[in-house]
Design an enzyme around this catalytic site. Structure first.
Site, PDB file in Angstrom:
ATOM      1  N   LYS A 198      73.908  94.642   2.671  1.00 16.95           N
ATOM      2  CA  LYS A 198      74.590  95.431   3.698  1.00 16.95           C
ATOM      3  C   LYS A 198      73.600  96.232   4.538  1.00 16.95           C
ATOM      4  CE  LYS A 198      78.089  99.053   4.200  1.00 16.95           C
ATOM      5  NZ  LYS A 198      78.824 100.130   3.530  1.00 16.95           N
ATOM      6  N   GLN A 199      72.619  96.837   3.890  1.00 18.48           N
ATOM      7  CA  GLN A 199      71.717  97.754   4.604  1.00 18.48           C
ATOM      8  C   GLN A 199      70.392  97.833   3.860  1.00 18.48           C
ATOM      9  OE1 GLN A 199      74.681 100.747   3.161  1.00 18.48           O
ATOM     10  NE2 GLN A 199      73.071 102.171   3.767  1.00 18.48           N
ATOM     11  N   GLU A 252      75.441  98.621  -0.531  1.00 17.31           N
ATOM     12  CA  GLU A 252      76.748  98.795  -1.191  1.00 17.31           C
ATOM     13  C   GLU A 252      77.474  97.469  -1.389  1.00 17.31           C
ATOM     14  OE1 GLU A 252      78.775 101.705   1.157  1.00 17.31           O
ATOM     15  OE2 GLU A 252      77.703 103.374   0.234  1.00 17.31           O
ATOM     16  N   TRP A 271      74.284 111.250   1.738  1.00  9.02           N
ATOM     17  CA  TRP A 271      72.809 111.203   1.718  1.00  9.02           C
ATOM     18  C   TRP A 271      72.258 110.945   3.116  1.00  9.02           C
ATOM     19  CZ3 TRP A 271      69.365 106.522   1.196  1.00  9.02           C
ATOM     20  CH2 TRP A 271      69.974 105.369   1.696  1.00  9.02           C
ATOM     21  N   ASP A 272      73.122 110.542   4.021  1.00  9.40           N
ATOM     22  CA  ASP A 272      72.749 110.302   5.413  1.00  9.40           C
ATOM     23  C   ASP A 272      71.954 111.484   5.983  1.00  9.40           C
ATOM     24  OD1 ASP A 272      74.948 108.759   4.626  1.00  9.40           O
ATOM     25  OD2 ASP A 272      75.676 108.520   6.669  1.00  9.40           O
TER      26      ASP A 272
HETATM   27  C1  BGC Z   1      76.812 103.355   3.913  1.00  9.47           C
HETATM   28  C2  BGC Z   1      76.292 104.545   3.153  1.00  9.47           C
HETATM   29  C3  BGC Z   1      76.541 105.797   3.957  1.00  9.47           C
HETATM   30  C4  BGC Z   1      78.008 105.907   4.365  1.00  9.47           C
HETATM   31  C5  BGC Z   1      78.265 107.063   5.307  1.00  9.47           C
HETATM   32  C6  BGC Z   1      78.285 103.566   4.256  1.00  9.47           C
HETATM   33  O1  BGC Z   1      78.759 102.494   5.007  1.00  9.47           O
HETATM   34  O2  BGC Z   1      76.687 102.179   3.157  1.00  9.47           O
HETATM   35  O3  BGC Z   1      74.913 104.405   2.900  1.00  9.47           O
HETATM   36  O4  BGC Z   1      76.166 106.904   3.208  1.00  9.47           O
HETATM   37  O5  BGC Z   1      78.405 104.744   5.041  1.00  9.47           O
HETATM   38  O6  BGC Z   1      77.576 106.894   6.510  1.00  9.47           O
END
Ligand code: BGC
Length: 764
Positions: free
Chosen positions: A595-596, A483, A354-355
């Site tokens: 985490k984000q 996550e 999804w990035d």
């Molecule tokens: C992130 C995800 C991301 C993936 C690839 C993960 O660490 O939590 O949101 O899609 O990395 O960049």
């Protein structure tokens, strides 16, 4: 924080050989041209620590995910980005002894990546056992103009006395992935041909049967009548150029390479195509090849650079990010996408997350022709039927796009992520909205967009369920963008974006009813959409349950968030961070730490729908609980901080993304670069500091200048116009470089600009 490279606006330079950090330097010095790429490995043999990596866009291997606890609906395979045949190799022998920087005495060493020209050079001096010195200069590039072509120049000079030197350019198909079960290899030989003219190696991948031909030829200067031999063994072809080289004389070998794949050519044409390409390259010669390559990069920088005055580190950081994004994705092949590691490492199998929609699209939208962003969207349209199959595998209607993919199929192997991060579906719909809002290309909706919106809406409607006791719709068992928690109920971000997806689909439908009634009818007939289904979408979006924490006046990341022990990042001992390298997964999952960006990701996307106070309260609540252990996180927080007038916070968060890899912030750059978050770093400047937003068909800017900087400027492409924005302490200067007249809002002041005009709007 580890700095291996010196600070310079255009160069990334490692000033001495640092064997313990070689992998880090290899990642940083990666080259790519959209079709292929490789880490900054050495041409000559190196027995020290190194991750040898050459990668070709779209070439992967479906590795096993079937394990003992496999359950219905799990992905069939994990897509591995394959280490491809090594074509940079040149063995070097001096007086019968192989040069190996891990064993020879290295008197000086410099490895430099020139970002302006996408060129990797090394200069070093080594001494043999008797102390005789030899200087070496190497240069290589992957042609930006001829995507299947690479060229390497290797020059060696005895400094103290004449020597017998052998240079052996080779192609080697006997390569492995470091990340392979039981050392399994993924390539099989199809055929090889070794001559003193062009040599070729055709390999195919197991299972996926991608055929790849690598061809090489070379030229040599600096010595008369060198002896030339050729030799081959299984999966390996080589030539050896040998000569007595006098003291101070330079033996220079130029190796030309072409890489063709069955993604672009019929299998029976592969060898001849590679041979043709490599002959053309040699005929053109190094100088011309390099010239056209550098010219292509000059054009990229002319349109897409960000200049920062008064902060050399920030300047280098942002250029590095822009540079790596362009090396990874050129946008001319709608089958390709932007892998989180690009061509720089093996981690993160698969190419598309999804990035792309959430982070990368704005970069390509604002800096390149709109056809490039359109191609990114079409990529998902092309995978729609696979997404429908994917949803069906999980027992749902509509389309559920994969979290990770190479070809439209789900190809990740962590169930809690693959299964549960269903929010990615909304990011794909949001990208359509974002693209149309930015470009004004409403035709896209009729041609491709509505198909995707309809099927993703159908999925959401099926996945949400009605909760009669509360008279709401809920979405259970998900993982949000954070996550660090799995299998949660009613993630605010997911529920909000699902409801938004349904609403936007209905809006687009109204637009199609007015402007493309026949097309609408055709799509809905083909897809069997009924009026009842549409009515359900309207009800679900209105009755979607969106949890709140009343006490703080904020949205609740998910049900039960306040039951957690409410700590903040300041409570964490420094030595326990990053948590993902110090805590058990169990401990992470039940902690409050995020985490984000999660709720804040929603406030960023749907920025236009929330007032400033709501954003402020949520930012103040969530930022102190966020550890930013995804490289994608700080940029979103930085952009919101900028909007809230928290300028120093915005700057502090920006610093975490800007030099993430150059300073190895997350201590994992040796595995490869964080390509997708580089777009986030660009956004921190243009959206965060520049305050770029699009609404009401208008480009809005609300810039401020971080106190640490003297000024900054960037270029923008907007609806066929090219603009240049410069921000100084007092004012924003905006110039219209090309295209029709445009009205732009700067600090909420409308300015009318014709081509060639510029104006200043004061910050006051
Ligand atoms: C992130 C995800 C991301 C993936 C690839 C993960 O660490 O939590 O949101 O899609 O990395 O960049």
């Amino acid at each position: 924080m580890k700095r291996t490279c010196s600070v310079d606006p255009w160069l990334i330079t490692e000033e001495s050989l640092q064997p313990q950090d070689n992998r880090l330097a290899e990642s940083l010095m990666s080259l790519g041209n959209g079709h292929m790429g490789m880490r900054g490995n050495f041409e000559e043999e190196f027995s020290g620590d190194s991750l040898q990596g050459t990668y070709i866009a779209g070439i992967y291997y479906p590795d096993k995910t079937r394990v003992g606890w496999w359950k219905i609906g799990y992905p069939e395979y994990f897509a591995k980005v394959l280490n491809a045949p090594n074509f940079i190799g040149i063995r070097v022998n001096i007086d019968g002894r192989g040069v190996d920087l891990a064993h020879w005495q290295v008197l000086s060493f410099r490895r430099t990546l020139d970002m302006r020209r996408s060129l990797l050079t090394r200069t070093f001096t080594v001494a043999d056992e008797t102390g005789h010195r030899f200087s070496v200069e190497t240069t290589r590039f992957l042609s930006r103009k001829r995507r299947e072509v690479a060229a390497i120049r290797y020059a060696i000079r005895p400094l103290d006395q004449a020597a017998d030197i052998e240079l052996t350019p080779y192609l080697d198909g006997d390569v492995a992935n470091e990340d392979a079960n039981y050392g399994e290899k993924f390539w099989e030989l199809v055929n090889q041909s070794c001559t003193v003219d062009v040599s070729t190696l055709t390999m195919k991948t197991k299972k996926t049967e991608f055929f790849v031909t690598t061809a090489m030829n070379w030229s040599v200067t600096g010595v008369d009548n060198p002896s030339i031999t050729h030799r081959e063994h299984d999966k390996h072809v080589e030539n050896t150029v040998s000569s007595r080289v006098g003291q101070g004389q330079s033996l220079q070998l130029t190796k030309f390479v072409a890489v063709t794949t069955s993604r672009d050519w019929a299998i029976e044409e592969l060898d001849s195509a590679a041979e043709k390409r490599v002959r053309e390259a040699k005929d053109l010669g190094w100088d011309m090849l390099l010239d056209e390559h550098t010219n292509a990069w000059e054009r990229i920088w002319a349109d897409g650079d960000v200049a920062i005055m008064g902060d050399a580190e920030a300047q280098q950081g942002v250029r590095f990010n822009i540079f790596q994004l362009h090396q990874t994705y050129t946008g001319d092949d709608p089958r390709l996408n932007i892998g989180p590691k690009g061509f720089t490492g093996e981690k993160y199998g698969g190419s598309t997350y999804w990035d792309t929609e959430a982070y990368c699209l704005p970069f390509y939208l604002s800096t390149m022709d709109s056809s490039i962003a359109r191609n990114l969207l079409i990529y998902r349209h092309n995978h729609l039927e696979k997404a429908i199959e994917n949803a069906a595998k999980l027992g749902c209607r509509g389309a559920l796009y994969p979290m990770v993919t190479m070809n439209g199929e789900e190809s990740h192997n962590e169930w809690e992520i693959t299964f549960e991060e269903i929010h990615r579906n909304a990011a794909i719909s949001y990208a359509i909205f974002n693209y149309v809002r930015y470009t004004g290309d409403e035709e896209y909706l009729a041609e491709y967009g509505y198909d995707v919106l309809l099927e993703t809406s159908r999925y959401w409607a099926d996945r949400a369920h009605y909760q009669p006791r509360k008279d709401v719709y809920m979405i259970l068992g998900v993982t949000g963008p954070n996550e660090y928690e799995n299998n949660i109920n009613n993630n605010w971000y997911t529920n909000t974006m699902a409801a938004w997806n349904l609403r936007y689909t209905l809006d687009v439908r109204r637009y199609l009813e007015r402007h493309h009634p026949q097309r609408l009818k055709d799509i809905e007939t083909t897809r069997g959409l009924t009026a009842e289904e549409r009515q359900d979408w309207a009800t679900i979006k209105d009755k979607m349950y969106l949890p709140v924490i009343e006490e703080f006046g904020v949205f609740a990341q998910q049900d039960g968030f306040m039951d957690k022990e409410q700590l903040t990042v300041d409570d964490l001992p420094a030595e326990e961070r990053p948590l993902n390298q110090n805590w058990s997964w169990d401990r992470i999952l039940r902690s409050v730490f995020i985490k984000q960006a999660d709720v804040l990701q929603g406030l960023f996307f749907l920025n236009h729908e929330f007032d400033l106070e709501t954003k402020r309260r949520n930012f103040e609540f969530y930022e102190p609980r966020t550890v930013h252990e995804s490289s994608l996180s700080p940029c979103v927080h930085s952009i919101l901080a900028g909007e809230l007038g928290l300028e120093s916070k915005a700057y502090e968060l920006y610093l975490r993304t800007a030099r993430l890899d150059l300073d190895n912030y997350n201590n994992d750059t040796e595995d490869g670069l964080h390509i997708t978050s580089m777009a986030g770093s660009w956004m921190s400047i243009v959206y965060g500091f520049g305050g770029l937003r699009i609404h009401d068909d208008t480009l809005h800017l609300q810039p401020f200048l971080p106190t640490a900087w003297e000024g900054y400027s960037f270029k923008l492409v907007f609806r066929g116009r090219r603009l240049r924005v410069s921000v100084s302490r007092d004012a924003c200067h905006i110039g219209h470089e090309q295209g029709k007249p445009l009205d732009v809002s700067v600090h909420n002041c409308m300015v009318h600009l014709e081509q060639g005009q510029a104006t200043d709007v004061s910050h006051a």
